[in-house]
Design a protein around this motif. Structure first.
Motif, PDB file in Angstrom:
ATOM      1  N   LEU A  15      32.630   3.269 -38.320  1.00 51.84           N
ATOM      2  CA  LEU A  15      33.226   2.227 -37.785  1.00 51.84           C
ATOM      3  C   LEU A  15      32.137   2.503 -36.868  1.00 51.84           C
ATOM      4  N   ALA A  16      31.106   3.487 -37.028  1.00 53.34           N
ATOM      5  CA  ALA A  16      30.173   3.910 -35.569  1.00 53.34           C
ATOM      6  C   ALA A  16      29.180   2.930 -35.948  1.00 53.34           C
ATOM      7  N   GLU A  17      28.377   2.969 -37.452  1.00 52.58           N
ATOM      8  CA  GLU A  17      27.718   1.811 -37.869  1.00 52.58           C
ATOM      9  C   GLU A  17      28.086  -0.017 -38.255  1.00 52.58           C
ATOM     10  N   HIS A  18      29.502   0.463 -38.019  1.00 52.57           N
ATOM     11  CA  HIS A  18      29.331  -1.337 -38.356  1.00 52.57           C
ATOM     12  C   HIS A  18      29.209  -1.736 -37.063  1.00 52.57           C
ATOM     13  N   TYR A  19      29.611  -1.096 -35.888  1.00 52.21           N
ATOM     14  CA  TYR A  19      29.621  -1.282 -34.243  1.00 52.21           C
ATOM     15  C   TYR A  19      27.763  -1.535 -34.164  1.00 52.21           C
ATOM     16  N   ARG A  20      27.615  -0.340 -34.355  1.00 53.58           N
ATOM     17  CA  ARG A  20      25.619  -0.642 -34.124  1.00 53.58           C
ATOM     18  C   ARG A  20      25.013  -1.669 -34.453  1.00 53.58           C
ATOM     19  N   ARG A  21      26.126  -2.014 -35.680  1.00 53.61           N
ATOM     20  CA  ARG A  21      24.980  -3.527 -36.197  1.00 53.61           C
ATOM     21  C   ARG A  21      25.517  -4.358 -35.380  1.00 53.61           C
ATOM     22  N   HIS A  22      26.352  -4.526 -34.918  1.00 53.07           N
ATOM     23  CA  HIS A  22      27.016  -5.783 -34.361  1.00 53.07           C
ATOM     24  C   HIS A  22      26.282  -6.067 -32.832  1.00 53.07           C
ATOM     25  N   TYR A  23      26.324  -4.943 -32.208  1.00 50.31           N
ATOM     26  CA  TYR A  23      26.197  -4.595 -30.884  1.00 50.31           C
ATOM     27  C   TYR A  23      24.367  -4.640 -30.648  1.00 50.31           C
ATOM     28  N   ASP A  24      23.952  -4.377 -32.058  1.00 55.06           N
ATOM     29  CA  ASP A  24      22.305  -4.862 -32.030  1.00 55.06           C
ATOM     30  C   ASP A  24      22.267  -6.644 -31.858  1.00 55.06           C
ATOM     31  N   ARG A  25      23.642  -7.179 -32.614  1.00 48.08           N
ATOM     32  CA  ARG A  25      22.919  -8.640 -33.157  1.00 48.08           C
ATOM     33  C   ARG A  25      23.498  -9.588 -31.745  1.00 48.08           C
ATOM     34  N   TRP A  26      24.892  -8.343 -30.857  1.00 47.24           N
ATOM     35  CA  TRP A  26      24.734  -8.909 -29.198  1.00 47.24           C
ATOM     36  C   TRP A  26      23.559  -8.717 -28.761  1.00 47.24           C
ATOM     37  N   GLU A  27      22.894  -7.326 -28.660  1.00 43.90           N
ATOM     38  CA  GLU A  27      21.708  -7.792 -27.275  1.00 43.90           C
ATOM     39  C   GLU A  27      20.970  -8.713 -27.838  1.00 43.90           C
ATOM     40  N   VAL A  28      20.555  -8.505 -28.931  1.00 44.57           N
ATOM     41  CA  VAL A  28      19.427 -10.672 -29.725  1.00 44.57           C
ATOM     42  C   VAL A  28      19.983 -12.038 -29.278  1.00 44.57           C
ATOM     43  N   LYS A  56      31.044 -11.763 -30.025  1.00 43.40           N
ATOM     44  CA  LYS A  56      31.052 -10.881 -30.319  1.00 43.40           C
ATOM     45  C   LYS A  56      31.373  -9.378 -29.838  1.00 43.40           C
ATOM     46  N   SER A  57      31.352  -9.479 -28.330  1.00 44.08           N
ATOM     47  CA  SER A  57      32.186  -8.851 -27.788  1.00 44.08           C
ATOM     48  C   SER A  57      32.952  -8.546 -28.363  1.00 44.08           C
ATOM     49  N   ALA A  58      33.842  -9.797 -28.375  1.00 45.60           N
ATOM     50  CA  ALA A  58      35.201  -8.939 -28.306  1.00 45.60           C
ATOM     51  C   ALA A  58      35.520  -9.204 -30.093  1.00 45.60           C
ATOM     52  N   TYR A  59      34.973  -8.848 -30.717  1.00 46.08           N
ATOM     53  CA  TYR A  59      34.920  -8.367 -32.119  1.00 46.08           C
ATOM     54  C   TYR A  59      34.930  -7.180 -32.139  1.00 46.08           C
ATOM     55  N   MET A  60      33.372  -6.408 -31.297  1.00 46.53           N
ATOM     56  CA  MET A  60      33.035  -5.227 -31.233  1.00 46.53           C
ATOM     57  C   MET A  60      34.365  -4.278 -30.499  1.00 46.53           C
ATOM     58  N   ASP A  61      35.119  -4.677 -29.712  1.00 43.24           N
ATOM     59  CA  ASP A  61      36.059  -4.254 -28.572  1.00 43.24           C
ATOM     60  C   ASP A  61      36.974  -3.761 -30.202  1.00 43.24           C
ATOM     61  N   GLY A  62      37.433  -4.902 -30.958  1.00 47.33           N
ATOM     62  CA  GLY A  62      38.137  -4.442 -32.039  1.00 47.33           C
ATOM     63  C   GLY A  62      37.896  -3.672 -33.235  1.00 47.33           C
ATOM     64  N   ILE A  63      36.581  -2.970 -33.011  1.00 48.43           N
ATOM     65  CA  ILE A  63      35.744  -2.152 -33.619  1.00 48.43           C
ATOM     66  C   ILE A  63      36.463  -0.713 -32.886  1.00 48.43           C
ATOM     67  N   LYS A  64      35.804  -0.998 -32.109  1.00 49.21           N
ATOM     68  CA  LYS A  64      36.504   0.897 -30.337  1.00 49.21           C
ATOM     69  C   LYS A  64      38.235   0.621 -30.748  1.00 49.21           C
ATOM     70  N   ASP A  65      38.744  -0.203 -30.872  1.00 49.53           N
ATOM     71  CA  ASP A  65      40.496  -0.749 -31.117  1.00 49.53           C
ATOM     72  C   ASP A  65      40.509   0.203 -32.759  1.00 49.53           C
ATOM     73  N   ALA A  66      39.925  -0.098 -33.701  1.00 50.69           N
ATOM     74  CA  ALA A  66      40.143   0.291 -34.915  1.00 50.69           C
ATOM     75  C   ALA A  66      39.378   1.969 -35.134  1.00 50.69           C
ATOM     76  N   ALA A  67      39.100   2.471 -34.276  1.00 50.36           N
ATOM     77  CA  ALA A  67      38.556   3.747 -33.774  1.00 50.36           C
ATOM     78  C   ALA A  67      39.731   4.004 -33.194  1.00 50.36           C
ATOM     79  N   GLU A  68      40.089   3.943 -31.744  1.00 43.78           N
ATOM     80  CA  GLU A  68      41.362   4.787 -31.609  1.00 43.78           C
ATOM     81  C   GLU A  68      42.479   4.693 -32.753  1.00 43.78           C
ATOM     82  N   LEU A  69      42.984   3.304 -33.138  1.00 42.87           N
ATOM     83  CA  LEU A  69      44.387   3.615 -34.002  1.00 42.87           C
ATOM     84  C   LEU A  69      43.628   4.878 -35.299  1.00 42.87           C
TER      85      LEU A  69
END
Length: 89
Positions: A15-28, A56-69
């Motif tokens: 999940l962390a690796e998936h989040y990082r990939r999406h965060y990098d794209r969000w920065e771009v 993209k930000s909402a998707y990353m929030d979903g990744i964080k939510d999945a981690a919490e689950l």
């Protein structure tokens, strides 16, 4: 069909690796949004890029939510997300 399971650490790493990939794209996207306003001041391009960034930000929030689950606290998750960055990678 064989059922696959992963342990907590594997889930955290994936999940962390998936989040990082999406965060990098969000920065771009955010840099592209800034650039769209320089020069010819293209507000429509800026708006379109910002909408993509919001999704993209909402998707990353979903990744964080999945981690919490799966029992990973938001703090622990963000430490894992930033682990490679903290090492200078």
């Amino acid at each position: 069909m064989e059922e696959k399971t992963i342990n907590r650490n594997e889930a955290l790493a994936a999940l962390a690796e998936h989040y990082r990939r999406h965060y990098d794209r969000w920065e771009v996207l955010m840099l592209e949004a800034k650039r769209s306003l320089s020069g010819d001041d293209d507000r429509e391009a800026f708006k379109a890029i910002m909408r993509l960034g919001q999704r993209k930000s909402a998707y990353m929030d979903g990744i964080k939510d999945a981690a919490e689950l799966v029992g990973i606290s938001p703090e622990e998750f963000m430490v894992a997300v930033n682990a490679d960055r903290d090492k200078g990678d």
